[in-house]
Structure formats: structure tokens, C-alpha cells
Design an enzyme around this catalytic site. Sequence first.
Site, PDB file in Angstrom:
ATOM      1  N   TYR A   1     -58.309 -16.149 -11.332  1.00  0.00           N
ATOM      2  CA  TYR A   1     -58.144 -15.257 -10.369  1.00  0.00           C
ATOM      3  C   TYR A   1     -57.674 -13.728 -10.914  1.00  0.00           C
ATOM      4  CZ  TYR A   1     -58.047 -18.945  -6.551  1.00  0.00           C
ATOM      5  OH  TYR A   1     -58.340 -19.756  -5.548  1.00  0.00           O
TER       6      TYR A   1
ATOM      7  N   ASP B   1     -56.135 -18.755   0.343  1.00  0.00           N
ATOM      8  CA  ASP B   1     -55.208 -18.709   1.423  1.00  0.00           C
ATOM      9  C   ASP B   1     -56.031 -17.615   2.411  1.00  0.00           C
ATOM     10  OD1 ASP B   1     -53.509 -20.042  -0.170  1.00  0.00           O
ATOM     11  OD2 ASP B   1     -52.444 -18.444  -1.101  1.00  0.00           O
TER      12      ASP B   1
END
Length: 245
Positions: free
Chosen positions: A110, A53
Site C-alpha cells: 500500500y 475501506d
Amino acid sequence: MYYYLFTIQYDGTDFCGWAKQKGQKTIQGELEKSIFRVARNSSFRIVGASKTDSGVHAEDQKAWVELNFKPNKIGFLNALNRSLPLGIKVIEMQEIEQSFRVRNCKQKTYEYKINLGEDNVFENRFLFYPKQKLDINKLKESLNLFIGEHDFYNFSGLKEDEKELIETKRNIDYIETTLDNNIFIITFKAKGFIRYQIRMIVGACIAYSSNKISLEQIKAVLKQKEGKLPFIANPEGLILKKINY
């Protein structure tokens, strides 16, 4: 044609995510501009492993790259990195078969980092600074709800008409938390994540840990008994740490 796997690192703060967008500064877009500058008459294609993102960082992004020429790898990589803007670097370039599927990975890792201490101007591009005090035990408790297989539509940025196109039932293999010098680190591991999934999970858990919502509300939303929550964690705390094949 010649095929390569690029390993790319970037500070995502100044970019509108990985995927190329018209009129926006993106990681893929800048990489394509740099290849064109270095090899002006070439043709090429780039496919990224993970569409991070806007504002999200990467330590180990992967990209499948097709070139119509065989470069001197060391010279090409050096020229490419000199051409790329500050905050993006291609750290490795290895030859692969055309059939290599860059998005078909075994696992992605992540990390989301929350600073529980003092503001540090030299680190604040890579950490989330909560405005309210967090109950760490409640944060851990709520994060555990998301381990395993669930339909994560309510914890994604997908719209109703995208449900038919994108599989929302996913499995999170692992969520672990550590505290290191007032930095609270949440590690997520899964084969893949949906748009905004991690940030919406963290946003909901932060809201619970600061007494804005109940654990039962999170459970109901996860089970599709209620609609999406209005919480999404800031992008600066999130980094793509590793992609395994």
C-alpha cells in the site's frame, strides 16, 4: 464451473469500500451488478483479496471469480468494462484452479500519499492535504516504530468483541518514505493489514509530526499500555498498489 482471477483498478472516492453492503455503492456490488447485466442468466461468486475501506483506491486489487459458463475472455471483459461505472475497471482476467486462495497472498503493498505543496484540483481525490505544517523527520521517526511484529489492535478499527475472531498480531515487513515533487509517499508492505490499520498508523504519526502527541504516547499505545488514539488519516491518500502471490 470455471474459475478466474480478476485484476481490478478503481478510484474509491465514490464507493463505500470493496465489500458488498446492503443499500451502499461498493466495488464488489457494482462488479456483481455488471456481471449480471452482461450474463443475465448466469450464476457466479466473487471473493476479493483485500477489503479496502470506503474512499480507498486500488491499482492491483485481485478477486477470485466463479462462473457457471466459460466466456470469451476478450469479449466478456470488454462488455464488463462498458457496463461498470466510471472509476472501476477490470484490467485482466486469467484462468485459475478452483483451489486458488485469493486471500492467501505473500505480500500486499500500500502507499499513502501526502501533498506538501499547493492544492491541485486534478489530484486531490488521490492525495491527503494536511491542514498544518508537518515535521517530516518526526514523521519518519515515528513510522519506524511500526516495522516488525506487534499487536496492532490499538491501531485498528476492530472492537473488543472482534479480538477473538481476528488475529491482531501482525508483521509489517517494510515501511519506506520518499519525497517526489512535494508528494510525500509512505510505502507499507506486509502479508496483510487489519481494518483501518494503515490509516490509524499514519494518523498517529501525523499527529506526532505536528506536535499533538509525543513519541512516548505512541509507544505506550502500541505496547497496549494505553488505549486507542483519536487519530485516523483520510482515506483519499491510500492506494492498494500490489498484491503478490
